[in-house]
Write a protein that holds these residues in place. Structure first.
Motif, PDB file in Angstrom:
ATOM      1  N   GLY A  51      -5.205   8.624  -5.738  1.00 29.57           N
ATOM      2  CA  GLY A  51      -3.806   7.284  -5.984  1.00 29.57           C
ATOM      3  C   GLY A  51      -4.164   6.300  -4.906  1.00 29.57           C
ATOM      4  O   GLY A  51      -3.866   5.322  -4.980  1.00 29.57           O
ATOM      5  N   TYR A  52      -4.486   6.972  -3.457  1.00 29.15           N
ATOM      6  CA  TYR A  52      -4.387   5.865  -2.730  1.00 29.15           C
ATOM      7  C   TYR A  52      -5.893   5.171  -2.025  1.00 29.15           C
ATOM      8  O   TYR A  52      -6.798   5.565  -1.915  1.00 29.15           O
ATOM      9  CB  TYR A  52      -4.237   6.785  -1.136  1.00 29.15           C
ATOM     10  CG  TYR A  52      -3.123   7.506  -1.395  1.00 29.15           C
ATOM     11  CD1 TYR A  52      -1.696   7.222  -1.158  1.00 29.15           C
ATOM     12  CD2 TYR A  52      -2.515   8.929  -1.984  1.00 29.15           C
ATOM     13  CE1 TYR A  52      -0.016   7.686  -1.219  1.00 29.15           C
ATOM     14  CE2 TYR A  52      -1.527   9.816  -2.472  1.00 29.15           C
ATOM     15  CZ  TYR A  52      -0.871   8.685  -1.481  1.00 29.15           C
ATOM     16  OH  TYR A  52       1.034   9.761  -2.095  1.00 29.15           O
ATOM     17  N   THR A  53      -5.901   3.725  -2.805  1.00 29.12           N
ATOM     18  CA  THR A  53      -7.181   3.455  -2.991  1.00 29.12           C
ATOM     19  C   THR A  53      -6.823   1.952  -1.769  1.00 29.12           C
ATOM     20  O   THR A  53      -8.104   1.604  -1.822  1.00 29.12           O
ATOM     21  CB  THR A  53      -6.399   2.576  -3.910  1.00 29.12           C
ATOM     22  OG1 THR A  53      -6.090   1.476  -4.463  1.00 29.12           O
ATOM     23  CG2 THR A  53      -7.490   3.082  -5.059  1.00 29.12           C
ATOM     24  N   PHE A  54      -6.200   2.149  -0.939  1.00 25.22           N
ATOM     25  CA  PHE A  54      -5.876   0.593   0.061  1.00 25.22           C
ATOM     26  C   PHE A  54      -6.567   1.415   1.375  1.00 25.22           C
ATOM     27  O   PHE A  54      -6.597   2.502   1.592  1.00 25.22           O
ATOM     28  CB  PHE A  54      -4.443   1.147   0.565  1.00 25.22           C
ATOM     29  CG  PHE A  54      -3.869  -0.496  -0.603  1.00 25.22           C
ATOM     30  CD1 PHE A  54      -4.389  -1.936   0.015  1.00 25.22           C
ATOM     31  CD2 PHE A  54      -3.410   0.555  -1.504  1.00 25.22           C
ATOM     32  CE1 PHE A  54      -3.161  -2.762  -0.857  1.00 25.22           C
ATOM     33  CE2 PHE A  54      -2.731  -0.775  -2.523  1.00 25.22           C
ATOM     34  CZ  PHE A  54      -2.738  -1.841  -2.246  1.00 25.22           C
TER      35      PHE A  54
ATOM     36  N   ARG B 227     -14.240  14.493   2.682  1.00 21.58           N
ATOM     37  CA  ARG B 227     -13.995  15.306   1.571  1.00 21.58           C
ATOM     38  C   ARG B 227     -12.622  15.082   1.305  1.00 21.58           C
ATOM     39  O   ARG B 227     -11.699  14.650   0.329  1.00 21.58           O
ATOM     40  CB  ARG B 227     -13.725  16.635   1.783  1.00 21.58           C
ATOM     41  CG  ARG B 227     -15.594  17.265   0.834  1.00 21.58           C
ATOM     42  CD  ARG B 227     -14.817  18.762   1.021  1.00 21.58           C
ATOM     43  NE  ARG B 227     -15.466  19.283   2.694  1.00 21.58           N
ATOM     44  CZ  ARG B 227     -15.450  19.786   3.193  1.00 21.58           C
ATOM     45  NH1 ARG B 227     -17.712  19.926   2.878  1.00 21.58           N
ATOM     46  NH2 ARG B 227     -16.200  19.748   4.335  1.00 21.58           N
ATOM     47  N   GLU B 228     -12.059  14.427   2.526  1.00 18.27           N
ATOM     48  CA  GLU B 228     -10.579  14.174   2.629  1.00 18.27           C
ATOM     49  C   GLU B 228     -10.808  12.748   2.076  1.00 18.27           C
ATOM     50  O   GLU B 228      -9.284  12.441   0.909  1.00 18.27           O
ATOM     51  CB  GLU B 228     -10.022  13.805   4.102  1.00 18.27           C
ATOM     52  CG  GLU B 228      -8.251  13.541   4.150  1.00 18.27           C
ATOM     53  CD  GLU B 228      -7.509  14.890   4.151  1.00 18.27           C
ATOM     54  OE1 GLU B 228      -6.330  14.056   4.016  1.00 18.27           O
ATOM     55  OE2 GLU B 228      -7.796  15.718   4.147  1.00 18.27           O
ATOM     56  N   VAL B 229     -10.892  11.608   2.347  1.00 17.64           N
ATOM     57  CA  VAL B 229     -11.062  10.843   1.641  1.00 17.64           C
ATOM     58  C   VAL B 229     -11.146  11.066  -0.010  1.00 17.64           C
ATOM     59  O   VAL B 229     -10.586   9.766  -0.789  1.00 17.64           O
ATOM     60  CB  VAL B 229     -11.912   9.274   2.136  1.00 17.64           C
ATOM     61  CG1 VAL B 229     -12.180   8.456   1.184  1.00 17.64           C
ATOM     62  CG2 VAL B 229     -12.020   9.182   3.634  1.00 17.64           C
ATOM     63  N   ALA B 230     -11.774  11.629  -0.420  1.00 16.41           N
ATOM     64  CA  ALA B 230     -12.545  10.868  -1.910  1.00 16.41           C
ATOM     65  C   ALA B 230     -10.914  11.914  -2.123  1.00 16.41           C
ATOM     66  O   ALA B 230     -10.673  11.581  -3.417  1.00 16.41           O
ATOM     67  CB  ALA B 230     -13.373  12.486  -2.129  1.00 16.41           C
ATOM     68  N   GLN B 231     -10.364  13.013  -2.134  1.00 11.00           N
ATOM     69  CA  GLN B 231      -9.083  13.658  -2.547  1.00 11.00           C
ATOM     70  C   GLN B 231      -8.098  12.576  -2.820  1.00 11.00           C
ATOM     71  O   GLN B 231      -7.027  12.726  -3.436  1.00 11.00           O
ATOM     72  CB  GLN B 231      -8.770  14.898  -1.648  1.00 11.00           C
ATOM     73  CG  GLN B 231      -7.367  15.451  -1.887  1.00 11.00           C
ATOM     74  CD  GLN B 231      -7.672  16.285  -3.210  1.00 11.00           C
ATOM     75  OE1 GLN B 231      -8.214  16.591  -3.695  1.00 11.00           O
ATOM     76  NE2 GLN B 231      -6.450  15.609  -3.942  1.00 11.00           N
ATOM     77  N   LEU B 232      -7.814  11.898  -1.273  1.00  9.45           N
ATOM     78  CA  LEU B 232      -7.115  11.246  -1.048  1.00  9.45           C
ATOM     79  C   LEU B 232      -7.057   9.924  -2.679  1.00  9.45           C
ATOM     80  O   LEU B 232      -6.168   9.826  -2.925  1.00  9.45           O
ATOM     81  CB  LEU B 232      -6.788  10.379  -0.226  1.00  9.45           C
ATOM     82  CG  LEU B 232      -6.435  10.965   1.155  1.00  9.45           C
ATOM     83  CD1 LEU B 232      -6.489  10.234   2.213  1.00  9.45           C
ATOM     84  CD2 LEU B 232      -5.386  11.112   1.052  1.00  9.45           C
ATOM     85  N   ILE B 233      -8.508   9.341  -2.607  1.00 11.65           N
ATOM     86  CA  ILE B 233      -8.577   8.009  -3.383  1.00 11.65           C
ATOM     87  C   ILE B 233      -8.522   8.686  -5.033  1.00 11.65           C
ATOM     88  O   ILE B 233      -8.068   8.829  -6.221  1.00 11.65           O
ATOM     89  CB  ILE B 233     -10.438   7.844  -4.056  1.00 11.65           C
ATOM     90  CG1 ILE B 233     -10.471   7.092  -2.377  1.00 11.65           C
ATOM     91  CG2 ILE B 233     -10.416   7.618  -4.927  1.00 11.65           C
ATOM     92  CD1 ILE B 233     -11.687   6.872  -2.761  1.00 11.65           C
TER      93      ILE B 233
ATOM     94  N   ALA C 146       1.142  -1.203   0.442  1.00 12.31           N
ATOM     95  CA  ALA C 146       0.147  -0.401   0.329  1.00 12.31           C
ATOM     96  C   ALA C 146       0.928   1.192  -0.159  1.00 12.31           C
ATOM     97  O   ALA C 146       1.819   1.504   0.565  1.00 12.31           O
ATOM     98  CB  ALA C 146      -0.564  -0.044   1.061  1.00 12.31           C
ATOM     99  N   PRO C 147       0.957   2.408  -0.702  1.00 13.12           N
ATOM    100  CA  PRO C 147       1.025   3.465  -1.147  1.00 13.12           C
ATOM    101  C   PRO C 147       1.160   4.028   0.940  1.00 13.12           C
ATOM    102  O   PRO C 147       0.269   4.033   1.328  1.00 13.12           O
ATOM    103  CB  PRO C 147       0.537   4.450  -1.842  1.00 13.12           C
ATOM    104  CG  PRO C 147      -0.395   3.543  -1.775  1.00 13.12           C
ATOM    105  CD  PRO C 147      -0.618   2.606  -1.900  1.00 13.12           C
TER     106      PRO C 147
END
Length: 242
Positions: A180-183, A171-177, A9-10
């Protein structure tokens, strides 16, 4: 890939770990927090420990602001049977008496009224209901303590914090996705509030705030001590200004 050939995971980006935005302190209670004190939240205090906050707690303006919060939240009566409406009818007198009791050390918190709230799985969740007076004192203490600990929380923490909530977390999760952070790791502590180690918790609090008992405050003691509440637990408060 790790040495075993598995996908790794990144790492969480620096933006999520530290945050770049300046903190907004507009929510702090201005009957307690002066501009100079807010600056100390940002720049730190000598030794990393706060002193001389008790006089802020029993100040009439602070108790009035705390009462307004309790009034707005409404809620049931505690073990003494005094409702919000009954307190409201003589609020000025009760707040004066409360300020005096906090100042002279005669204040004693009442036992917590315990009720069981049904949960969806058929079990119940215990709920403690303090008296109106104790809720006011708790709120006043919260006014004094919350900013001190809020200053140390990570900007990616959104639960039970002023000015933060589910929408900010989403919003934080959406930005992380999008980055490219998908784990995702989903974890929870079962019944944690039923098993908080209070002694260790108080030790951590005392790393940031000097606290003593109500009676030691009234006596002007410079030593940390504690007093036993009617429910058997220790109750500590903030050190007297020297």
């Amino acid at each position: 890939m790790d040495p075993n050939g598995s996908e790794r995971a990144p790492a969480v980006p620096a933006r999520a770990k530290q945050g770049a935005e300046a903190r907004d302190w507009s929510w702090v209670e201005d009957t307690v927090w002066t501009e100079r004190m807010v600056s100390a939240l940002v720049n730190g205090v000598k030794g990393g420990r706060w002193y001389s906050l008790m006089d802020k707690v029993f100040a009439p303006d602070t108790l009035e602001a705390a009462w307004e919060k309790v009034l707005a939240n409404d809620g049931a009566a505690g073990v003494d049977g005094q409702s919000i409406r009954r307190f409201e009818a003589r609020a000025e007198l009760y707040l004066t008496e409360l300020s005096t009791a906090l100042r002279d050390g005669s204040y004693q918190p009442q036992p917590i009224r315990r009720v069981d709230i049904p949960k969806g799985d058929g079990r119940t969740r215990p709920l403690g209901i303090p008296t109106v007076k104790d809720r006011i004192v708790q709120t006043a203490v919260k006014f004094a303590l919350e900013p001190i600990f809020e200053a140390r929380f990570r900007p990616t923490s959104y639960g039970f914090r002023p000015g933060r909530g589910c929408l900010g977390a989403l919003r934080e999760v959406a930005q992380l996705i999008a980055d490219g952070y998908t784990f995702v790791v989903d974890a929870d502590f079962e019944s944690y509030f039923d098993s908080i180690p209070h002694d260790r918790l108080m030790q951590r609090v005392e790393e940031r705030v000097m606290v003593v008992s109500w009676r030691s405050y009234a006596a002007g003691s410079s030593k940390t001590s504690c007093t036993t509440c009617s429910d058997g637990r220790r109750s500590r408060v903030l050190r007297k200004a020297r």
